[in-house]
Design an enzyme around this catalytic site. Structure first.
Site, PDB file in Angstrom:
ATOM      1  CG  ASP A  14      30.314  25.347   1.413  1.00  0.00           C
ATOM      2  OD1 ASP A  14      31.270  24.719   0.924  1.00  0.00           O
ATOM      3  OD2 ASP A  14      30.455  26.428   2.031  1.00  0.00           O
ATOM      4  CG  ASP A  19      30.144  28.102   4.874  1.00  0.00           C
ATOM      5  OD1 ASP A  19      31.033  27.248   5.027  1.00  0.00           O
ATOM      6  OD2 ASP A  19      29.871  28.596   3.763  1.00  0.00           O
ATOM      7  CB  THR A 127      30.537  31.745   2.544  1.00  0.00           C
ATOM      8  OG1 THR A 127      29.318  31.103   2.985  1.00  0.00           O
ATOM      9  CG2 THR A 127      30.517  33.201   2.949  1.00  0.00           C
ATOM     10  CG  PHE A 168      36.992  23.715  -1.226  1.00  0.00           C
ATOM     11  CD1 PHE A 168      35.726  24.086  -0.841  1.00  0.00           C
ATOM     12  CD2 PHE A 168      37.231  22.373  -1.485  1.00  0.00           C
ATOM     13  CE1 PHE A 168      34.707  23.151  -0.705  1.00  0.00           C
ATOM     14  CE2 PHE A 168      36.226  21.420  -1.353  1.00  0.00           C
ATOM     15  CZ  PHE A 168      34.960  21.816  -0.961  1.00  0.00           C
ATOM     16  CG  ASN A 169      34.233  28.294  -1.419  1.00  0.00           C
ATOM     17  OD1 ASN A 169      33.920  27.175  -1.009  1.00  0.00           O
ATOM     18  ND2 ASN A 169      34.221  29.365  -0.650  1.00  0.00           N
ATOM     19  CG  HIS A 241      38.936  30.315   4.741  1.00  0.00           C
ATOM     20  ND1 HIS A 241      40.142  30.727   4.221  1.00  0.00           N
ATOM     21  CD2 HIS A 241      39.168  29.078   5.253  1.00  0.00           C
ATOM     22  CE1 HIS A 241      41.066  29.798   4.401  1.00  0.00           C
ATOM     23  NE2 HIS A 241      40.497  28.777   5.033  1.00  0.00           N
ATOM     24  CG  ASP A 242      33.090  30.763   4.475  1.00  0.00           C
ATOM     25  OD1 ASP A 242      32.660  29.635   4.752  1.00  0.00           O
ATOM     26  OD2 ASP A 242      33.721  31.017   3.429  1.00  0.00           O
TER      27      ASP A 242
HETATM   28  O1  RIB Z   1      38.650  27.619   0.846  1.00  0.00           O
HETATM   29  C1  RIB Z   1      37.856  27.976   1.954  1.00  0.00           C
HETATM   30  C2  RIB Z   1      36.407  27.836   1.618  1.00  0.00           C
HETATM   31  O2  RIB Z   1      36.113  26.483   1.360  1.00  0.00           O
HETATM   32  C3  RIB Z   1      35.482  28.237   2.787  1.00  0.00           C
HETATM   33  O3  RIB Z   1      34.295  28.779   2.261  1.00  0.00           O
HETATM   34  C4  RIB Z   1      35.185  26.922   3.468  1.00  0.00           C
HETATM   35  O4  RIB Z   1      33.896  26.921   4.103  1.00  0.00           O
HETATM   36  C5  RIB Z   1      35.151  26.000   2.287  1.00  0.00           C
HETATM   37  O5  RIB Z   1      33.867  26.093   1.726  1.00  0.00           O
HETATM   38 CA    CA Z   2      32.150  27.867   2.887  1.00  0.00          CA
END
Ligand code: RIB
Ligand code: CA
Length: 317
Positions: A14, A19, A127, A168-169, A241-242
């Site tokens: 996303d 990402d 991701t 979040f994801n 993160h990703d």
């Molecule tokens: O929590 C971090 C994730 O949420 C990452 O993948 C960032 O791109 C958002 O999608």
């Molecule tokens: Ca992401």
């Protein structure tokens, strides 16, 4: 992981600044063959993250199709992360309008096509919310054997980031994550345990900017933007993160990994979307994922700088 043959990759995400940087790393490594890009709503709406995906593919010179996935989670309502990634979902450097048309296939159809046609088992790097992956697993169980690994960014065994308990994801689509973690396919979890350690600081991404190739300069610009909101929250660097979901594939030696049974919590006002690791063997279940929990941060940053430097070498050749 041996790399005698190129490893076929599907990049599902996303984009989203992190990402995008994960995809830069994947595109920089000759051991990978990126077969497709699929998009899922999350950081921004499906339309916006898909437009971003096409622009990133064009920037990286990837001759792959972008296939749009789900606009909304399987059951939950969509949560978007606009504050972090801006109104476009990839605010900051202005990228050229992409020439690539979208694929006529949906993300799930594209994933299935790649798996069916690939001689080698495929790694799916996921991701964003795990919605497309779950839909693939539900509609094509016969293709599970063609999945070498699903390398995900999502969850957090100790804490959340969107709520105190959920990341979040996975909070975006807990049902999708539940399907994925119960599918019996090889699964790697890069949760907040490792990704909140994967921090890059301004003086480090200045080295990326000073590589002076278009991709490196764009990455530095993305980090400039992504750092704005994080600074407001008290971070003095950017949490990548990703990129952990890609770099852990090619440099596992800089990460700490443990096999755990991880449950996805679907209920509870304060626990929905939580990832709970069965450290004590309470569930009597065998591990269902490899959880990446630690990182050598300095080496991580060196690998990112090295990846960005590769986009200038062809021009010099
Ligand atoms: O929590 C971090 C994730 O949420 C990452 O993948 C960032 O791109 C958002 O999608
Ligand atoms: Ca992401």
């Amino acid at each position: 992981m041996n790399y005698e043959k190129k490893i076929p990759l599907i990049l599902d995400g996303d984009p989203g600044h992190d990402d995008a940087i994960a995809w830069v790393i994947a595109a920089s490594d000759p051991r990978f063959e990126i077969k497709a890009i699929t998009t899922v709503a999350g950081n921004q709406t499906l339309a916006k993250v898909s437009e971003n995906a096409r622009k990133i593919a064009a920037l990286l010179g990837l001759d792959v199709e972008v296939a749009k996935g789900r606009e909304v989670p399987l059951i939950a309502d969509l949560i978007t992360g606009g504050d972090y990634h801006g109104t476009t979902g990839l605010d900051g450097p202005v990228l050229p309008d992409p020439q690539h048309p979208y694929s006529s296939l949906s993300a799930v159809e594209m994933m299935a096509k790649v798996l069916q046609e690939s001689e080698e088992p495929v790694i799916i790097v996921a991701t964003g919310p795990q919605t497309n992956v779950a839909a693939l697993l539900l509609t094509h169980p016969e293709l599970k054997e063609k999945i070498r690994l699903i390398s995900t960014m999502g969850g957090g065994l100790r804490n959340g980031n969107w709520t105190s308990t959920a990341e979040f994801n996975l909070l975006n689509d807990p049902e999708a994550a539940y399907i994925e973690y119960h599918a019996g396919v090889p699964l790697q979890m890069c949760g907040l345990d490792v990704t909140e350690q994967a921090v890059i600081y301004p003086e480090e991404w200045q080295k990326i900017r000073e590589l002076h190739n278009p991709v490196a300069e764009t990455v530095a610009g993305w980090l400039d933007f992504f750092s704005i909101k994080l600074k407001e929250l008290g971070w003095d660097g950017v949490t990548l993160h990703d990129p952990c979901a890609v770099l852990s594939l090619v440099h596992p030696e800089i990460f700490t990994m443990n096999d755990y049974y991880v449950e996805i919590v679907l209920d509870g006002e304060y626990t929905r979307g939580m990832t709970m690791a069965d450290y004590k063997g309470t569930t009597k279940n065998k591990p269902n994922c490899r959880a990446v929990t630690g990182i050598d941060r300095e080496k991580f940053v060196e690998c990112l700088i090295e990846a960005c430097s590769r986009f200038g070498k062809e021009e010099q050749a």
